[in-house]
Motif scaffolding. Structure first.
Motif, PDB file in Angstrom:
ATOM      1  N   LEU A   1      30.359  77.547  70.787  1.00 56.88           N
ATOM      2  CA  LEU A   1      30.687  77.802  69.315  1.00 56.88           C
ATOM      3  C   LEU A   1      31.008  76.779  68.676  1.00 56.88           C
ATOM      4  O   LEU A   1      30.751  76.379  67.653  1.00 56.88           O
ATOM      5  N   ALA A   2      31.930  75.932  69.324  1.00 56.64           N
ATOM      6  CA  ALA A   2      32.672  74.895  68.536  1.00 56.64           C
ATOM      7  C   ALA A   2      31.340  73.690  68.374  1.00 56.64           C
ATOM      8  O   ALA A   2      31.225  73.016  67.281  1.00 56.64           O
ATOM      9  N   ASN A   3      30.518  73.734  69.025  1.00 52.97           N
ATOM     10  CA  ASN A   3      29.221  72.761  68.932  1.00 52.97           C
ATOM     11  C   ASN A   3      28.561  73.142  67.812  1.00 52.97           C
ATOM     12  O   ASN A   3      28.290  72.299  67.029  1.00 52.97           O
ATOM     13  N   ARG A   4      28.345  74.365  67.635  1.00 54.19           N
ATOM     14  CA  ARG A   4      27.334  74.847  66.832  1.00 54.19           C
ATOM     15  C   ARG A   4      28.097  74.936  65.308  1.00 54.19           C
ATOM     16  O   ARG A   4      27.312  74.833  64.336  1.00 54.19           O
ATOM     17  N   ALA A   5      29.379  75.056  65.460  1.00 50.78           N
ATOM     18  CA  ALA A   5      30.006  75.090  64.131  1.00 50.78           C
ATOM     19  C   ALA A   5      30.327  73.780  63.574  1.00 50.78           C
ATOM     20  O   ALA A   5      31.074  73.614  62.768  1.00 50.78           O
ATOM     21  N   ALA A   6      30.041  72.714  64.782  1.00 58.01           N
ATOM     22  CA  ALA A   6      30.525  71.321  63.854  1.00 58.01           C
ATOM     23  C   ALA A   6      30.271  70.913  62.411  1.00 58.01           C
ATOM     24  O   ALA A   6      30.693  70.082  61.827  1.00 58.01           O
ATOM     25  N   ALA A   7      29.107  71.547  62.062  1.00 55.81           N
ATOM     26  CA  ALA A   7      28.531  70.998  60.645  1.00 55.81           C
ATOM     27  C   ALA A   7      29.621  71.856  59.559  1.00 55.81           C
ATOM     28  O   ALA A   7      29.299  71.644  58.221  1.00 55.81           O
ATOM     29  N   GLU A   8      30.366  72.990  59.893  1.00 56.64           N
ATOM     30  CA  GLU A   8      30.935  73.442  59.071  1.00 56.64           C
ATOM     31  C   GLU A   8      32.065  72.803  58.523  1.00 56.64           C
ATOM     32  O   GLU A   8      32.717  71.889  59.255  1.00 56.64           O
ATOM     33  N   GLU A   9      32.461  72.756  57.108  1.00 53.91           N
ATOM     34  CA  GLU A   9      33.537  72.054  56.423  1.00 53.91           C
ATOM     35  C   GLU A   9      34.411  72.971  55.602  1.00 53.91           C
ATOM     36  O   GLU A   9      33.923  73.655  55.072  1.00 53.91           O
ATOM     37  N   PRO A  10      35.721  73.050  56.183  1.00 53.88           N
ATOM     38  CA  PRO A  10      36.358  72.382  57.287  1.00 53.88           C
ATOM     39  C   PRO A  10      35.919  72.913  58.415  1.00 53.88           C
ATOM     40  O   PRO A  10      35.518  74.192  58.660  1.00 53.88           O
ATOM     41  N   ALA A  11      36.114  72.316  59.809  1.00 55.79           N
ATOM     42  CA  ALA A  11      35.906  72.990  60.953  1.00 55.79           C
ATOM     43  C   ALA A  11      36.752  74.047  61.155  1.00 55.79           C
ATOM     44  O   ALA A  11      37.910  74.087  60.714  1.00 55.79           O
TER      45      ALA A  11
ATOM     46  N   LEU B   1      24.057  62.415  72.372  1.00 52.36           N
ATOM     47  CA  LEU B   1      23.638  63.962  72.877  1.00 52.36           C
ATOM     48  C   LEU B   1      23.395  64.697  71.654  1.00 52.36           C
ATOM     49  O   LEU B   1      24.248  64.587  70.672  1.00 52.36           O
ATOM     50  N   SER B   2      22.380  65.660  71.439  1.00 52.99           N
ATOM     51  CA  SER B   2      22.146  66.490  70.393  1.00 52.99           C
ATOM     52  C   SER B   2      22.917  67.733  70.564  1.00 52.99           C
ATOM     53  O   SER B   2      23.336  67.986  71.634  1.00 52.99           O
ATOM     54  N   VAL B   3      22.963  68.522  69.532  1.00 56.39           N
ATOM     55  CA  VAL B   3      23.758  69.897  69.546  1.00 56.39           C
ATOM     56  C   VAL B   3      23.078  70.411  70.653  1.00 56.39           C
ATOM     57  O   VAL B   3      23.894  71.401  71.410  1.00 56.39           O
ATOM     58  N   ASP B   4      21.676  70.478  70.578  1.00 58.65           N
ATOM     59  CA  ASP B   4      21.114  71.532  71.419  1.00 58.65           C
ATOM     60  C   ASP B   4      20.930  71.060  72.970  1.00 58.65           C
ATOM     61  O   ASP B   4      21.184  71.812  73.743  1.00 58.65           O
ATOM     62  N   GLU B   5      21.408  69.669  73.188  1.00 57.87           N
ATOM     63  CA  GLU B   5      21.441  69.209  74.557  1.00 57.87           C
ATOM     64  C   GLU B   5      22.830  69.561  74.975  1.00 57.87           C
ATOM     65  O   GLU B   5      22.929  70.016  76.281  1.00 57.87           O
ATOM     66  N   ILE B   6      23.745  69.475  74.217  1.00 57.86           N
ATOM     67  CA  ILE B   6      25.224  69.961  74.537  1.00 57.86           C
ATOM     68  C   ILE B   6      25.280  71.586  74.668  1.00 57.86           C
ATOM     69  O   ILE B   6      25.959  71.863  75.777  1.00 57.86           O
TER      70      ILE B   6
END
Length: 103
Positions: free
Chosen positions: A71-81, A28-33
């Motif tokens: 928000l967690a789904n969209r923030a997945a690319a942030e390091e650190p989460a 699943l993509s970020v958008d699909e989730i």
């Protein structure tokens, strides 16, 4: 803090890990989730079978998990989460007020 709240924090972390695994495996993509979670949230807000005595604040509380996971789904690319507390605060800052009279 209520023990149930602590348990729910663990459930949110588990759901976030599952979403991440689905995304990382390309299932699943970020958008699909996001779309799936948005659809679930819309269904909760529009539930015409909910007792009339349920306040808008309670509906907001019902929607919190979906908003958190989006928000967690969209923030997945942030390091650190971002930590739970950071994402939970973001949910409150981005809150969309629910008008139950529109149901």
């Amino acid at each position: 803090m209520n023990t149930a709240n602590l348990q729910l924090e663990g459930v949110y972390a588990a759901m976030t890990a599952l979403m991440t695994a689905l995304r990382d495996k390309g299932l699943l993509s970020v958008d699909e989730i996001d779309q799936a979670l948005a659809k679930a949230e819309s269904g909760l807000v529009a539930d015409v079978r909910r007792p009339a005595g349920v306040s808008a604040a309670n509906v907001e509380a019902i929607c919190f998990p979906l908003r958190y996971l989006r928000l967690a789904n969209r923030a997945a690319a942030e390091e650190p989460a971002p930590a739970f507390s950071v994402l939970a605060a973001r949910v409150g800052q981005n809150k969309v007020r629910i008008n139950l009279s529109d149901k």
